[in-house]
Design a protein around this motif. Structure first.
Motif, short mmCIF file in Angstrom:
data_model
loop_
_atom_site.label_atom_id
_atom_site.label_comp_id
_atom_site.label_asym_id
_atom_site.label_seq_id
_atom_site.Cartn_x
_atom_site.Cartn_y
_atom_site.Cartn_z
N UNK A 47 0.83 -1.21 0.00
CA UNK A 47 0.00 0.00 0.00
C UNK A 47 0.86 1.26 0.00
N UNK A 48 1.94 1.26 0.79
CA UNK A 48 2.86 2.40 0.79
C UNK A 48 3.48 2.62 -0.57
N UNK A 49 3.90 1.53 -1.20
CA UNK A 49 4.51 1.61 -2.53
C UNK A 49 3.50 2.16 -3.54
N UNK A 50 2.27 1.65 -3.47
CA UNK A 50 1.23 2.10 -4.41
C UNK A 50 0.91 3.57 -4.23
N UNK A 51 0.90 4.04 -3.00
CA UNK A 51 0.58 5.45 -2.77
C UNK A 51 1.68 6.38 -3.28
N UNK A 52 2.93 5.94 -3.18
CA UNK A 52 4.02 6.80 -3.61
C UNK A 52 4.49 6.53 -5.03
N UNK A 53 4.09 5.42 -5.61
CA UNK A 53 4.52 5.06 -6.97
C UNK A 53 3.31 4.60 -7.76
N UNK A 76 -8.56 15.21 -27.48
CA UNK A 76 -8.07 15.58 -26.16
C UNK A 76 -6.59 15.27 -26.05
N UNK A 77 -5.97 15.91 -25.09
CA UNK A 77 -4.55 15.72 -24.80
C UNK A 77 -4.48 15.20 -23.36
N UNK A 78 -3.76 14.12 -23.17
CA UNK A 78 -3.63 13.54 -21.83
C UNK A 78 -2.16 13.28 -21.52
N UNK A 79 -1.88 13.17 -20.22
CA UNK A 79 -0.51 12.96 -19.77
C UNK A 79 -0.53 12.11 -18.51
N UNK A 80 0.52 11.33 -18.31
CA UNK A 80 0.69 10.57 -17.07
C UNK A 80 1.54 11.42 -16.13
N UNK A 81 0.90 12.02 -15.13
CA UNK A 81 1.59 12.87 -14.17
C UNK A 81 2.30 12.06 -13.09
N UNK A 82 2.03 10.76 -13.03
CA UNK A 82 2.63 9.90 -12.02
C UNK A 82 4.09 9.60 -12.31
N UNK A 83 4.65 8.68 -11.52
CA UNK A 83 6.06 8.35 -11.71
C UNK A 83 6.27 6.90 -12.13
N UNK A 84 5.20 6.19 -12.48
CA UNK A 84 5.30 4.83 -13.01
C UNK A 84 4.35 4.72 -14.20
N UNK A 85 4.58 3.76 -15.08
CA UNK A 85 3.71 3.61 -16.25
C UNK A 85 2.28 3.21 -15.87
#
Length: 177
Positions: A47-53, A76-85
């Motif tokens: 859960x910690x990993x999922x919340x931060x990654x 539309x234009x979209x982007x992945x703002x996260x840090x993993x695919x």
């Protein structure tokens, strides 16, 4: 009762077997408790990993071009703002006019990697229940669901209202799960 106790514990091999059986049972209980504790610890780490990654797919821009015969061409234009695919992305796009769903589009996309670059998607659709004119107001609902690296399903839900007078969309609701 005392006779049975005296008989069992008078023979040293019986007593040793009893001690070994008790120790084995205690060790089994201790092992199960450790396993349960480790399982809980692993779930908390996950859960910690999922919340931060995790991936966060968001729409940075969209619009609708009105083409021949009142058809709509959403883009539309979209982007992945996260840090993993983000994996196994499913886009559901619908448009309602006068409480009637006149347009529905579903697309399944491959991986979207985190980046500063946004991607374009255009929807070419000609199968409408009814035609609307560029002078009509309508609502557009977009739901993008996707998996993270641990295969947890996430989603981005956005609801917009088109206003002909200003030729713009206003956000009614935006939600990330």
């Amino acid at each position: 009762m005392c006779e049975l106790f005296d008989k069992i514990f008078s023979d040293s091999s019986v007593f040793l077997n009893f001690v070994i059986a008790f120790a084995t049972f205690s060790y089994m209980i201790f092992t199960v408790l450790m396993w349960l504790s480790m399982k809980k610890s692993i779930n908390l780490t996950k859960q910690n990993f999922e919340l931060s990654n995790r991936p966060f797919i968001g729409v940075t821009e969209f619009g609708i071009n009105f083409v021949d015969n009142g058809h709509l061409n959403p883009f539309f234009r979209y982007i992945n703002f996260g840090n993993v695919p983000a994996k196994e992305i499913v886009l559901n796009l619908s448009i309602e006019h006068n409480s009637e769903k006149i347009f529905y589009y579903k697309s399944i996309m491959n991986n979207v990697f985190p980046s500063n670059t946004s991607m374009w998607a255009e929807v070419f659709e000609t199968d409408y229940k009814s035609m609307i004119s560029p002078t009509d107001d309508f609502t557009l609902a977009m739901n993008i669901s996707y998996n993270g690296v641990t295969n947890t399903r996430y989603s981005t839900k956005e609801l917009y209202k088109y206003d002909y007078a200003s030729n713009s969309f206003s956000v009614i609701e935006s939600k990330w799960d």
